[in-house]
Write a protein that holds these residues in place. Structure first.
Motif, PDB file in Angstrom:
ATOM      1  N   GLY A   1      24.322 -45.678   5.001  1.00 23.99           N
ATOM      2  CA  GLY A   1      23.343 -46.626   5.519  1.00 23.99           C
ATOM      3  C   GLY A   1      23.474 -46.929   6.997  1.00 23.99           C
ATOM      4  N   ASP A   2      24.683 -47.232   7.468  1.00 22.88           N
ATOM      5  CA  ASP A   2      24.875 -47.567   8.884  1.00 22.88           C
ATOM      6  C   ASP A   2      24.460 -46.406   9.777  1.00 22.88           C
ATOM      7  N   HIS A   3      24.875 -45.221   9.409  1.00 21.54           N
ATOM      8  CA  HIS A   3      24.546 -44.037  10.206  1.00 21.54           C
ATOM      9  C   HIS A   3      23.040 -43.788  10.209  1.00 21.54           C
ATOM     10  N   LEU A   4      22.417 -43.896   9.062  1.00 23.78           N
ATOM     11  CA  LEU A   4      20.979 -43.637   8.966  1.00 23.78           C
ATOM     12  C   LEU A   4      20.170 -44.654   9.768  1.00 23.78           C
ATOM     13  N   ARG A   5      20.615 -45.898   9.792  1.00 23.48           N
ATOM     14  CA  ARG A   5      19.901 -46.905  10.583  1.00 23.48           C
ATOM     15  C   ARG A   5      19.997 -46.596  12.073  1.00 23.48           C
ATOM     16  N   ARG A   6      21.145 -46.077  12.519  1.00 17.18           N
ATOM     17  CA  ARG A   6      21.275 -45.694  13.920  1.00 17.18           C
ATOM     18  C   ARG A   6      20.373 -44.502  14.244  1.00 17.18           C
ATOM     19  N   VAL A   7      20.256 -43.578  13.301  1.00 19.21           N
ATOM     20  CA  VAL A   7      19.343 -42.452  13.496  1.00 19.21           C
ATOM     21  C   VAL A   7      17.916 -42.962  13.640  1.00 19.21           C
ATOM     22  N   LEU A   8      17.534 -43.912  12.788  1.00 19.45           N
ATOM     23  CA  LEU A   8      16.184 -44.473  12.842  1.00 19.45           C
ATOM     24  C   LEU A   8      15.917 -45.134  14.190  1.00 19.45           C
ATOM     25  N   VAL A   9      16.882 -45.907  14.676  1.00 21.83           N
ATOM     26  CA  VAL A   9      16.726 -46.552  15.983  1.00 21.83           C
ATOM     27  C   VAL A   9      16.604 -45.495  17.076  1.00 21.83           C
ATOM     28  N   SER A  10      17.402 -44.446  16.982  1.00 22.60           N
ATOM     29  CA  SER A  10      17.417 -43.428  18.035  1.00 22.60           C
ATOM     30  C   SER A  10      16.094 -42.691  18.160  1.00 22.60           C
ATOM     31  N   VAL A  11      15.364 -42.513  17.053  1.00 25.26           N
ATOM     32  CA  VAL A  11      14.107 -41.760  17.113  1.00 25.26           C
ATOM     33  C   VAL A  11      12.903 -42.667  17.358  1.00 25.26           C
ATOM     34  N   THR A  12      13.124 -43.969  17.424  1.00 24.16           N
ATOM     35  CA  THR A  12      12.002 -44.885  17.665  1.00 24.16           C
ATOM     36  C   THR A  12      12.127 -45.622  18.996  1.00 24.16           C
ATOM     37  N   GLN A  13      13.227 -45.372  19.744  1.00 23.49           N
ATOM     38  CA  GLN A  13      13.418 -46.032  21.031  1.00 23.49           C
ATOM     39  C   GLN A  13      12.355 -45.604  22.048  1.00 23.49           C
ATOM     40  N   LEU A  14      12.057 -44.303  22.072  1.00 24.28           N
ATOM     41  CA  LEU A  14      11.115 -43.757  23.042  1.00 24.28           C
ATOM     42  C   LEU A  14       9.890 -43.217  22.314  1.00 24.28           C
ATOM     43  N   SER A  15       8.706 -43.537  22.831  1.00 18.99           N
ATOM     44  CA  SER A  15       7.478 -43.109  22.165  1.00 18.99           C
ATOM     45  C   SER A  15       7.343 -41.590  22.147  1.00 18.99           C
ATOM     46  N   THR A  16       7.830 -40.931  23.204  1.00 17.62           N
ATOM     47  CA  THR A  16       7.733 -39.470  23.247  1.00 17.62           C
ATOM     48  C   THR A  16       8.610 -38.815  22.188  1.00 17.62           C
ATOM     49  N   VAL A  17       9.758 -39.406  21.932  1.00 19.87           N
ATOM     50  CA  VAL A  17      10.644 -38.888  20.890  1.00 19.87           C
ATOM     51  C   VAL A  17      10.040 -39.155  19.511  1.00 19.87           C
ATOM     52  N   ARG A  18       9.489 -40.341  19.331  1.00 22.37           N
ATOM     53  CA  ARG A  18       8.841 -40.675  18.056  1.00 22.37           C
ATOM     54  C   ARG A  18       7.690 -39.716  17.772  1.00 22.37           C
ATOM     55  N   ASP A  19       6.927 -39.358  18.800  1.00 24.95           N
ATOM     56  CA  ASP A  19       5.813 -38.427  18.619  1.00 24.95           C
ATOM     57  C   ASP A  19       6.306 -37.074  18.101  1.00 24.95           C
ATOM     58  N   VAL A  20       7.430 -36.607  18.635  1.00 25.91           N
ATOM     59  CA  VAL A  20       7.998 -35.340  18.169  1.00 25.91           C
ATOM     60  C   VAL A  20       8.371 -35.432  16.699  1.00 25.91           C
ATOM     61  N   ILE A  21       9.035 -36.507  16.324  1.00 22.68           N
ATOM     62  CA  ILE A  21       9.442 -36.692  14.931  1.00 22.68           C
ATOM     63  C   ILE A  21       8.225 -36.723  14.016  1.00 22.68           C
ATOM     64  N   ASP A  22       7.170 -37.424  14.422  1.00 27.44           N
ATOM     65  CA  ASP A  22       5.962 -37.499  13.603  1.00 27.44           C
ATOM     66  C   ASP A  22       5.360 -36.114  13.390  1.00 27.44           C
ATOM     67  N   ARG A  23       5.360 -35.290  14.434  1.00 23.86           N
ATOM     68  CA  ARG A  23       4.804 -33.939  14.314  1.00 23.86           C
ATOM     69  C   ARG A  23       5.666 -33.063  13.412  1.00 23.86           C
ATOM     70  N   VAL A  24       6.978 -33.202  13.531  1.00 20.38           N
ATOM     71  CA  VAL A  24       7.879 -32.421  12.667  1.00 20.38           C
ATOM     72  C   VAL A  24       7.712 -32.852  11.217  1.00 20.38           C
ATOM     73  N   MET A  25       7.604 -34.157  10.994  1.00 19.07           N
ATOM     74  CA  MET A  25       7.442 -34.662   9.628  1.00 19.07           C
ATOM     75  C   MET A  25       6.113 -34.217   9.020  1.00 19.07           C
ATOM     76  N   ALA A  26       5.128 -33.948   9.874  1.00 24.36           N
ATOM     77  CA  ALA A  26       3.825 -33.472   9.401  1.00 24.36           C
ATOM     78  C   ALA A  26       3.800 -31.955   9.267  1.00 24.36           C
ATOM     79  N   ASN A  27       4.971 -31.324   9.448  1.00 23.84           N
ATOM     80  CA  ASN A  27       5.128 -29.868   9.309  1.00 23.84           C
ATOM     81  C   ASN A  27       4.350 -29.088  10.362  1.00 23.84           C
ATOM     82  N   ALA A  28       4.123 -29.702  11.518  1.00 24.54           N
ATOM     83  CA  ALA A  28       3.471 -29.004  12.619  1.00 24.54           C
ATOM     84  C   ALA A  28       4.494 -28.132  13.346  1.00 24.54           C
ATOM     85  N   PHE A  29       4.014 -27.064  13.976  1.00 24.45           N
ATOM     86  CA  PHE A  29       4.905 -26.207  14.763  1.00 24.45           C
ATOM     87  C   PHE A  29       5.256 -26.948  16.049  1.00 24.45           C
ATOM     88  N   VAL A  30       6.546 -27.111  16.319  1.00 27.91           N
ATOM     89  CA  VAL A  30       7.006 -27.882  17.476  1.00 27.91           C
ATOM     90  C   VAL A  30       7.858 -26.983  18.361  1.00 27.91           C
TER      91      VAL A  30
END
Length: 275
Positions: A207-236
């Motif tokens: 849990g502690d590790h996963l919460r830090r991962v979540l914070v790390s991918v939501t700190q910057l909007s550009t990083v969050r956008d990449v994650i959203d595209r990967v989660m949608a199975n888009a070619f990145v």
């Protein structure tokens, strides 16, 4: 000197001055140095906590003979604090002082930082970061064979290669997660089903590790956008943001040049929290 930031206590991360005072007291205790908790004569609020800690560390190492290494473990705990940038900028300044001057005390002082989350996901100004100077040592993930050997060294809490493969399939050999999994299995008498059922929960073993991962991918909007595209199975394709996520161990690059979430555990957790 060794500082495990996880063991300092979460209450000390609320304020910069309180944290720096506790950090200085911890270092002084390890070096058997005399210190006053009030420090009215050395810890002057006029100069601010960063300057006070800088002066304290300089005086501490000046009073010692021989080389001094400060090992900082679990540095990830600092990344999401309001004073992360100023603290790591201070550490960077010590590196610069050692490189630019052959005079004491900085030429006898080294810092080793251990962390599991890519620091550049949090630190905006790389010129103020200690993470892009010095020597970097990266840990590769365990292979299935290595995970099987680790299972044997733990006394075989997993019963056979098929169960080792289940853990490997979930964690992709990520070193910290794999070691944590075996620690949990030892305490639970090899309860693999329980581990798998609770793995992606906030109150689970990761849990502690996963919460830090979540914070790390939501700190910057550009990083969050990449994650959203990967989660949608888009070619990145490769970009600076993608490189950051690969370095953090959150994404993995495929032979075709695409990028995927590193392991099933990360994907399951992020799917639930990023909807």
């Amino acid at each position: 000197m060794i500082t495990d930031f996880q063991r300092l206590g979460s209450n000390l991360y609320a304020g910069e001055d309180e944290f720096y005072r506790a950090l200085a007291a911890n270092l002084a205790r390890q070096m058997r140095a005399n210190y006053d908790l009030d420090w009215d004569w050395t810890w002057d609020p006029v100069y601010g906590p960063t300057s006070n800690l800088d002066e304290f560390v300089q005086s501490l190492i000046s009073a010692q003979d021989g080389r001094i290494v400060w090992f900082m473990d679990e540095a990830d705990w600092l990344f999401s604090t309001s004073f992360a940038d100023s603290f790591f900028a201070l550490v960077r300044s010590w590196h610069n002082s050692r490189a630019l001057s052959t005079e004491l005390p900085w030429n006898r002082f080294s810092v080793v930082i251990a962390y599991a989350t890519e620091a550049h996901l949090f630190i905006q100004d790389i010129n103020q970061s200690p993470f892009n100077v010095g020597q970097r040592i990266e840990l590769r993930g365990f292979t299935l064979r290595q995970a099987d050997e680790l299972n044997k060294r733990y006394g075989e809490p997993l019963r056979g290669i098929d169960q080792v493969h289940e853990v490997q399939d979930l964690l992709d050999g990520q070193p910290f997660l794999t070691r944590t999994a075996f620690d949990v299995l030892i305490r639970s008498n090899g309860n693999l089903r329980g581990l798998l059922a609770s793995a992606d929960r906030d109150d689970g073993p990761f849990g502690d590790h996963l919460r830090r991962v979540l914070v790390s991918v939501t700190q910057l909007s550009t990083v969050r956008d990449v994650i959203d595209r990967v989660m949608a199975n888009a070619f990145v394709e490769t970009t600076p943001e993608v490189d950051r996520l690969v370095a953090a161990g959150i994404l993995a690059k495929t032979p075709t040049g695409n990028h995927l979430i590193r392991c099933k555990l990360y994907r399951k957790y992020l799917e639930r929290h990023l909807k």
